[in-house]
Scaffold this active site. Structure first.
Site, PDB file in Angstrom:
ATOM      1  N   ASN A 172      30.717  35.482  39.773  1.00 52.24           N
ATOM      2  CA  ASN A 172      31.093  34.741  38.569  1.00 52.24           C
ATOM      3  C   ASN A 172      30.924  33.234  38.755  1.00 52.24           C
ATOM      4  OD1 ASN A 172      31.781  36.800  36.760  1.00 52.24           O
ATOM      5  ND2 ASN A 172      33.833  37.016  37.617  1.00 52.24           N
ATOM      6  N   GLU A 222      37.360  43.823  38.529  1.00 49.05           N
ATOM      7  CA  GLU A 222      36.231  44.436  39.228  1.00 49.05           C
ATOM      8  C   GLU A 222      36.607  45.748  39.900  1.00 49.05           C
ATOM      9  OE1 GLU A 222      37.825  41.258  42.141  1.00 49.05           O
ATOM     10  OE2 GLU A 222      37.785  41.642  40.002  1.00 49.05           O
ATOM     11  N   ASP A 236      35.987  48.653  44.550  1.00 46.04           N
ATOM     12  CA  ASP A 236      36.098  47.223  44.272  1.00 46.04           C
ATOM     13  C   ASP A 236      34.776  46.539  44.609  1.00 46.04           C
ATOM     14  OD1 ASP A 236      38.361  44.970  43.842  1.00 46.04           O
ATOM     15  OD2 ASP A 236      36.887  44.276  45.300  1.00 46.04           O
ATOM     16  N   ILE A 237      34.281  45.709  43.680  1.00 48.23           N
ATOM     17  CA  ILE A 237      33.015  44.996  43.919  1.00 48.23           C
ATOM     18  C   ILE A 237      33.260  43.877  44.931  1.00 48.23           C
ATOM     19  CG2 ILE A 237      31.180  43.626  42.872  1.00 48.23           C
ATOM     20  CD1 ILE A 237      31.788  45.027  40.226  1.00 48.23           C
ATOM     21  N   ASP A 249      29.585  40.140  33.963  1.00 36.78           N
ATOM     22  CA  ASP A 249      29.747  41.287  33.063  1.00 36.78           C
ATOM     23  C   ASP A 249      28.603  42.278  33.229  1.00 36.78           C
ATOM     24  OD1 ASP A 249      32.062  40.221  32.097  1.00 36.78           O
ATOM     25  OD2 ASP A 249      31.206  39.508  30.197  1.00 36.78           O
TER      26      ASP A 249
END
Length: 325
Positions: A211, A246, A203-204, A220
């Protein structure tokens, strides 16, 4: 043969793919003046004129091979006295226990006078075509080549559609559907071989902030960058996929708990050392190794629990579910 089919109000002939008569009903035999022995194991073309043989070869066989059926074919057959009897023929290919037959229903054209002009015209055209058979055969060969080409194009298109159905459009990685199929395969392999495999959820960290600060287009680009890093550092047999948002996932075949942590740590460091337009970003990882009694769902739940722990403990770290015991 069923009694009702034997005396059906129309002719019935069953032939092999090569045109050999395998079965025939009594209605057709009575109409044509033949006995059962006259036709069984004989070629259907044995009761055709030369012109009708050409019709059969140029239309019936190609149509059966292409679509598996023929509808309303006008054809004439010779009876016991060598008289030409006109029929409308409907045929369908049927495969049972690996054996292919072609079932044909023949309805006699009683009002033949209505078709005399058409028959004379067709006869003339067929006779001309017969004398030009080399040209006709060349045309059929061309059609055959075109069919093969279209079939190859169709197979290629089908392969592309299959690939698109299991590919994430943004990152080019495999999608959740493909991942689930591969996870099911690994569970099956484990059930027969007991070879260990591990699952890593990635997971980022602070992706929402990316964003909100830089916009979704930059978000993106971060997702695409992570996809490239995971792909370039994954081993040949590893499965890399995007779960959604993500979250990404790795299936590590033939990898136990300690080795899975080493693989994940190398990936974490590769991500942390990467820079892009927003600078750098990090990921948190949760790992679970399949164990007796596990299912695909329980394995995912364990990996997700380990990921949650990585997030709670400051992010940018790797946690295996075994670390929580």
């Amino acid at each position: 043969m069923d009694e009702r089919l034997k005396y059906a109000p129309c002719g019935y002939v069953s032939i092999t793919h090569e045109g050999i008569v395998a079965d025939v009903n009594q209605t057709f035999l009575d109409l044509m003046g033949y006995s059962h022995e006259d036709l069984i194991q004989k070629h259907l073309e044995s009761i055709m004129s030369t012109a009708n043989k050409l019709i059969f070869h140029s239309y019936f066989y190609p149509q059966i091979n292409l679509s598996g059926r023929v509808e309303e074919l006008f054809i004439s057959l010779k009876d016991k006295d060598k008289q030409s009897i006109p029929f409308i023929l409907n045929g369908r290919r049927f495969v049972s226990d690996g054996v292919e037959v072609i079932d044909c229903v023949l309805v006699q054209m009683r009002k033949r006078i209505d078709y005399e002009q058409e028959l004379r015209s067709a006869k003339k055209q067929i006779e001309e075509a017969y004398w030009q058979k080399d040209q006709a055969l060349a045309k059929l060969e061309q059609i055959h080549r075109e069919i093969e080409q279209k079939q190859a194009e169709l197979m290629e298109m089908n392969a592309i559609l299959v690939e698109l159905s299991v590919t994430d459009k943004l990152t080019g990685l495999k999608n959740r559907r493909f991942f689930q199929e591969k996870l099911d395969e690994q569970v099956h392999v484990y059930g027969t071989s007991r070879k260990p495999f591990s699952l890593v959820i990635i997971d980022i960290d602070h992706f929402k902030k990316v964003n909100d600060t830089w916009g979704h287009q930059m978000g993106d680009q971060v997702l695409e960058s992570l996809a490239r890093i995971l792909t370039s550092h994954a081993r040949g047999e590893d499965v890399v996929a995007r779960l959604g948002g993500e979250e990404f996932v790795l299936i590590l075949p033939n990898t136990d708990g300690p080795d899975s942590k080493k693989v994940a740590e190398r990936l974490r460091l590769a991500v942390a050392g990467f820079t892009c337009e927003i600078g750098s970003f990090t990921v948190s990882m949760g790992i679970a190794t399949f164990a007796p009694g596990d299912t695909d769902a329980s394995l995912l739940k364990k990996a997700d629990e380990a990921l949650y722990t990585s997030k709670e403990n400051g992010r940018n770290r790797v946690t295996h579910i075994m670390d929580l015991k």
